[in-house]
Design an enzyme around this catalytic site. Sequence first.
Site, PDB file in Angstrom:
ATOM      1  N   GLY A 178       2.918  -1.112   4.258  1.00  0.00           N
ATOM      2  CA  GLY A 178       2.986   0.303   3.892  1.00  0.00           C
ATOM      3  C   GLY A 178       4.412   0.695   3.552  1.00  0.00           C
ATOM      4  O   GLY A 178       4.899   0.449   2.449  1.00  0.00           O
ATOM      5  N   GLY A 179       5.097   1.287   4.531  1.00  0.00           N
ATOM      6  CA  GLY A 179       6.440   1.857   4.328  1.00  0.00           C
ATOM      7  C   GLY A 179       7.406   0.946   3.588  1.00  0.00           C
ATOM      8  O   GLY A 179       8.106   1.400   2.664  1.00  0.00           O
ATOM      9  N   ASN A 214       0.872  -1.186   0.000  1.00  0.00           N
ATOM     10  CA  ASN A 214       0.000   0.000   0.000  1.00  0.00           C
ATOM     11  C   ASN A 214       0.902   1.227   0.000  1.00  0.00           C
ATOM     12  O   ASN A 214       1.529   1.535   0.997  1.00  0.00           O
ATOM     13  CB  ASN A 214      -0.878  -0.037   1.264  1.00  0.00           C
ATOM     14  CG  ASN A 214      -1.669   1.251   1.470  1.00  0.00           C
ATOM     15  OD1 ASN A 214      -1.798   2.061   0.546  1.00  0.00           O
ATOM     16  ND2 ASN A 214      -2.193   1.441   2.670  1.00  0.00           N
ATOM     17  N   TRP A 215       0.963   1.889  -1.155  1.00  0.00           N
ATOM     18  CA  TRP A 215       1.902   3.017  -1.290  1.00  0.00           C
ATOM     19  C   TRP A 215       1.364   4.312  -0.680  1.00  0.00           C
ATOM     20  O   TRP A 215       2.072   5.305  -0.628  1.00  0.00           O
ATOM     21  CB  TRP A 215       2.234   3.248  -2.754  1.00  0.00           C
ATOM     22  CG  TRP A 215       2.947   2.102  -3.415  1.00  0.00           C
ATOM     23  CD1 TRP A 215       3.292   0.891  -2.854  1.00  0.00           C
ATOM     24  CD2 TRP A 215       3.409   2.049  -4.764  1.00  0.00           C
ATOM     25  NE1 TRP A 215       3.934   0.108  -3.769  1.00  0.00           N
ATOM     26  CE2 TRP A 215       4.027   0.780  -4.955  1.00  0.00           C
ATOM     27  CE3 TRP A 215       3.371   2.944  -5.839  1.00  0.00           C
ATOM     28  CZ2 TRP A 215       4.592   0.405  -6.174  1.00  0.00           C
ATOM     29  CZ3 TRP A 215       3.928   2.570  -7.045  1.00  0.00           C
ATOM     30  CH2 TRP A 215       4.533   1.313  -7.211  1.00  0.00           C
ATOM     31  N   LYS A 216       0.096   4.302  -0.293  1.00  0.00           N
ATOM     32  CA  LYS A 216      -0.550   5.506   0.288  1.00  0.00           C
ATOM     33  C   LYS A 216      -0.334   6.723  -0.630  1.00  0.00           C
ATOM     34  O   LYS A 216      -0.275   6.556  -1.835  1.00  0.00           O
ATOM     35  CB  LYS A 216      -0.006   5.739   1.696  1.00  0.00           C
ATOM     36  CG  LYS A 216      -0.062   4.489   2.562  1.00  0.00           C
ATOM     37  CD  LYS A 216       0.196   4.763   3.997  1.00  0.00           C
ATOM     38  CE  LYS A 216       0.205   3.461   4.765  1.00  0.00           C
ATOM     39  NZ  LYS A 216       0.359   3.629   6.188  1.00  0.00           N
ATOM     40  N   HIS A 267      -9.198   1.216   5.394  1.00  0.00           N
ATOM     41  CA  HIS A 267      -7.883   1.356   6.039  1.00  0.00           C
ATOM     42  C   HIS A 267      -8.031   2.273   7.256  1.00  0.00           C
ATOM     43  O   HIS A 267      -8.844   3.198   7.238  1.00  0.00           O
ATOM     44  CB  HIS A 267      -6.881   1.947   5.045  1.00  0.00           C
ATOM     45  CG  HIS A 267      -5.470   1.911   5.546  1.00  0.00           C
ATOM     46  ND1 HIS A 267      -4.979   2.853   6.405  1.00  0.00           N
ATOM     47  CD2 HIS A 267      -4.476   1.020   5.334  1.00  0.00           C
ATOM     48  CE1 HIS A 267      -3.721   2.544   6.699  1.00  0.00           C
ATOM     49  NE2 HIS A 267      -3.393   1.441   6.058  1.00  0.00           N
ATOM     50  N   GLU A 316      -6.407   4.661   8.248  1.00  0.00           N
ATOM     51  CA  GLU A 316      -6.248   6.094   7.945  1.00  0.00           C
ATOM     52  C   GLU A 316      -7.536   6.675   7.353  1.00  0.00           C
ATOM     53  O   GLU A 316      -7.849   7.846   7.569  1.00  0.00           O
ATOM     54  CB  GLU A 316      -5.042   6.291   7.012  1.00  0.00           C
ATOM     55  CG  GLU A 316      -3.737   6.085   7.761  1.00  0.00           C
ATOM     56  CD  GLU A 316      -2.579   5.555   6.923  1.00  0.00           C
ATOM     57  OE1 GLU A 316      -2.653   5.599   5.683  1.00  0.00           O
ATOM     58  OE2 GLU A 316      -1.598   5.083   7.537  1.00  0.00           O
ATOM     59  N   GLU A 353      -4.890  -4.935  11.068  1.00  0.00           N
ATOM     60  CA  GLU A 353      -3.857  -3.914  11.211  1.00  0.00           C
ATOM     61  C   GLU A 353      -4.038  -3.176  12.533  1.00  0.00           C
ATOM     62  O   GLU A 353      -4.856  -2.241  12.615  1.00  0.00           O
ATOM     63  CB  GLU A 353      -3.951  -2.914  10.062  1.00  0.00           C
ATOM     64  CG  GLU A 353      -3.732  -3.531   8.705  1.00  0.00           C
ATOM     65  CD  GLU A 353      -3.126  -2.548   7.728  1.00  0.00           C
ATOM     66  OE1 GLU A 353      -2.078  -2.846   7.189  1.00  0.00           O
ATOM     67  OE2 GLU A 353      -3.696  -1.463   7.544  1.00  0.00           O
ATOM     68  N   GLY A 389       3.041   2.245  10.615  1.00  0.00           N
ATOM     69  CA  GLY A 389       3.971   3.348  10.375  1.00  0.00           C
ATOM     70  C   GLY A 389       4.736   3.780  11.611  1.00  0.00           C
ATOM     71  O   GLY A 389       5.388   4.827  11.611  1.00  0.00           O
ATOM     72  N   SER A 425       4.008  -2.274  10.241  1.00  0.00           N
ATOM     73  CA  SER A 425       5.478  -2.286  10.282  1.00  0.00           C
ATOM     74  C   SER A 425       6.085  -3.648   9.934  1.00  0.00           C
ATOM     75  O   SER A 425       7.062  -4.067  10.546  1.00  0.00           O
ATOM     76  CB  SER A 425       5.978  -1.794  11.651  1.00  0.00           C
ATOM     77  OG  SER A 425       5.534  -0.469  11.876  1.00  0.00           O
TER      78      SER A 425
END
Length: 253
Positions: free
Chosen positions: A235-236, A9-11, A96, A98, A168, A174, A214
């Site tokens: 993510g990251g 997930n590149w956000k 998600h 976020e 999650e 993150g 993470s």
Amino acid sequence: MRKLFITGNWKMNKTATEAVQLVSALVKKVEGLSDKIDIAVCPPFTTLDRISTILKGSGVSLGAQNLSDKASGAYTGEISAAMLLDLGVKYVIIGHSERRQYYGETDELISKKAKFALGAGLLPIVCIGETLQEREAGKMSNVITTQFKGSLAGLTAEDMLKTTIAYEPVWAIGTGKTASPDQAQEVHALIRKLLVDTFGKAVADKVIVQYGGSVKADNAKELMAKPDIDGALVGGASLDAEGFSALIKNSIG
Ligand code: PEP
């Protein structure tokens, strides 16, 4: 036996030019792995068209990070299922944390989007997870159960077979703080039980439940070794071809 499924997930990261570079490098590094593991990337909407062309025939699938719960019309700034399908999108992340936290998405809206996506032919990745405050207050099971029931409300067993769940924990996203494999497995086992109770064992045995929070190349293997962890939403660590491909390889190796 469930096949592992890793999604990046590149956000809100990567311009189209940067995205093309990243995905071109990734495709080379994971060539030939698609028999062993399912891989998808969810880049920003603005890059989907270009990324779709690169991914054709690569064994890496295309996903989106969100979609509208409406088919079309006067909804400024929204993206419809038909628009995503037209670009070769297969998966869509829904709910998600976020989106829940910053854009007020509720379980009700999330289940509406999931049903909408399924009806259109997209495969949803529905996210659930507790905050640190909820975990510390001993409410993790209640929160997971409520989000599970609310976010998947109205889905049939057939729908559920096309749906991935991503657990999650919000406190691990993150932050560099990962749930330990045992902590994650405890929640995944709860989710599997909820799946059995709601959709029956035959369905529950087939549903992919990803862990997210993470996940990196160096912790992927021990997380994936747990019986109810069937992959990861990343993510990251998905923003770099070297690190993401190492994470994918370590997950199966
Ligand atoms: C995510 O946003 O889904 C996620 C898990 O992020 P990260 O891997 O950066 O914690």
